[in-house]
Design a protein around this motif. Structure first.
Motif, short mmCIF file in Angstrom:
data_model
loop_
_atom_site.label_atom_id
_atom_site.label_comp_id
_atom_site.label_asym_id
_atom_site.label_seq_id
_atom_site.Cartn_x
_atom_site.Cartn_y
_atom_site.Cartn_z
N ILE A 56 0.84 -1.19 0.00
CA ILE A 56 0.00 0.00 0.00
C ILE A 56 0.88 1.25 0.00
O ILE A 56 1.78 1.38 0.84
CB ILE A 56 -0.92 0.04 1.24
N LEU A 57 0.61 2.15 -0.93
CA LEU A 57 1.18 3.49 -0.91
C LEU A 57 0.09 4.43 -0.42
O LEU A 57 -0.94 4.59 -1.08
CB LEU A 57 1.67 3.91 -2.30
N TYR A 58 0.31 5.03 0.73
CA TYR A 58 -0.72 5.82 1.40
C TYR A 58 -0.41 7.30 1.24
O TYR A 58 0.63 7.78 1.68
CB TYR A 58 -0.76 5.43 2.88
N MET A 59 -1.33 8.05 0.60
CA MET A 59 -1.09 9.45 0.29
C MET A 59 -2.11 10.39 0.94
O MET A 59 -2.19 11.55 0.58
CB MET A 59 -1.11 9.66 -1.22
N ASN A 60 -2.88 9.88 1.90
CA ASN A 60 -3.89 10.72 2.54
C ASN A 60 -3.25 11.60 3.62
O ASN A 60 -2.91 11.12 4.70
CB ASN A 60 -4.99 9.86 3.15
N ASP A 61 -3.09 12.89 3.33
CA ASP A 61 -2.40 13.77 4.27
C ASP A 61 -3.28 14.25 5.42
O ASP A 61 -2.86 15.08 6.22
CB ASP A 61 -1.75 14.97 3.57
N GLU A 62 -4.49 13.72 5.52
CA GLU A 62 -5.34 13.97 6.70
C GLU A 62 -5.12 12.90 7.76
O GLU A 62 -5.93 12.74 8.67
CB GLU A 62 -6.81 14.01 6.30
N ILE A 63 -4.03 12.18 7.67
CA ILE A 63 -3.77 11.06 8.57
C ILE A 63 -3.83 11.49 10.04
O ILE A 63 -3.39 12.57 10.40
CB ILE A 63 -2.38 10.44 8.26
N ASN A 64 -4.42 10.63 10.86
CA ASN A 64 -4.48 10.89 12.30
C ASN A 64 -4.02 9.64 13.05
O ASN A 64 -3.62 8.64 12.43
CB ASN A 64 -5.90 11.30 12.73
N GLU A 65 -4.08 9.69 14.36
CA GLU A 65 -3.57 8.59 15.18
C GLU A 65 -4.29 7.28 14.89
O GLU A 65 -3.66 6.22 14.77
CB GLU A 65 -3.71 8.94 16.67
#
Length: 270
Positions: A56-65
């Protein structure tokens, strides 16, 4: 590849970089777009795991804990390697990350405006919480405090139909004060510039403006936009390269991979 929204120019450019590198390994890409498709990210993650993805390449910059924990669970429990591409979670380093130093980049452009003699520098950021924007705000804050100036953080939207209304209100209330602007996205910077010019402001004589990304908007705007140049395609290539190493079971010594950024000076700054 998990992306927040394909309408962003930077996201499309990074996917192109990923595709170039993936072709070397004869990998097929499956694109998951969060916006408007999934009720929540958990539903989407279940679908990704069920598809038996190799990585998985994860590009969601709203990432949280919570999202970071879920990604770790997928990697540790299901054996699906995860690499964060231009997405930063600064409180943990268990997932391989490829990005730039957003804190330092924001500090540098704020210092450049201060060195121009700008005294009322506004940061135009998003109302929605993005981890990379938090880092930009922190870098801006450091430079402002060092110069004993007043912090001015203005929150708006990346949607031009929304931010145009917000900028109109901002210019009415504080247009006589603003002499410097740093926008967290090029599109937000261009939206502000267009409205400021309509209101009779001269760019950069009255207001110097920096964008953040160096997307196509920067060179298409008039005047052409000064900005932080993020190596978007290189980030995509590097992220795909590291993901392939993880898929192959190779050890990655450096979990946080920081690519160099540049500051491009064009016509919106002196």
């Amino acid at each position: 590849i998990i992306v927040p929204d394909m309408s962003r120019s930077s996201v499309a450019e990074m996917v192109n970089g990923i595709a170039v590198e993936a072709k070397k390994y004869d990998y097929s890409l499956i694109l998951y777009v969060l916006k408007d498709k999934y009720a929540d990210e958990t539903e989407m993650m279940q679908e990704v795991v069920a598809s038996q993805a190799d990585g998985i390449l994860y590009m969601n910059d709203e990432i949280n804990e919570e999202q970071y924990k879920t990604l770790n669970l997928i990697q540790d429990e299901y054996g699906v390697p995860v690499v964060l591409a231009n997405t930063v979670y600064p409180y943990d380093s268990s997932l391989t990350t490829v990005s730039i130093d957003y804190y330092q980049a924001a500090y540098e452009v704020t210092k450049k405006l201060i060195d121009e003699g700008r005294k009322n520098i506004f940061m135009l950021t998003t109302a929605r919480k993005y981890m990379v924007n938090d880092l930009k705000e922190a870098g801006y804050q450091k430079a402002i405090e060092e110069a004993n100036l007043q912090m001015n953080i203005f929150r708006t939207s990346g949607d031009i139909t929304v931010n145009t209304i917000h900028f109109n209100e901002l210019l009415k209330a504080k247009g006589h004060l603003i002499d410097g602007v740093i926008a967290v996205r090029d599109s937000i910077a261009v939206s502000f510039i267009n409205l400021a010019i309509e209101k009779g402001k001269k760019i950069p004589e009255d207001i110097s403006v920096f964008g953040f990304q160096n997307t196509k908007y920067a060179s298409l705007s008039r005047p052409k936009l000064s900005c932080v140049d993020i190596p978007i395609i290189d980030i995509g290539v590097k992220a795909m390269y590291l993901l392939k190493k993880e898929i192959d079971g190779q050890y990655i010594e450096e979990k946080f991979n920081e690519l160099p950024h540049n500051i491009i000076l064009r016509q919106t700054t002196k």
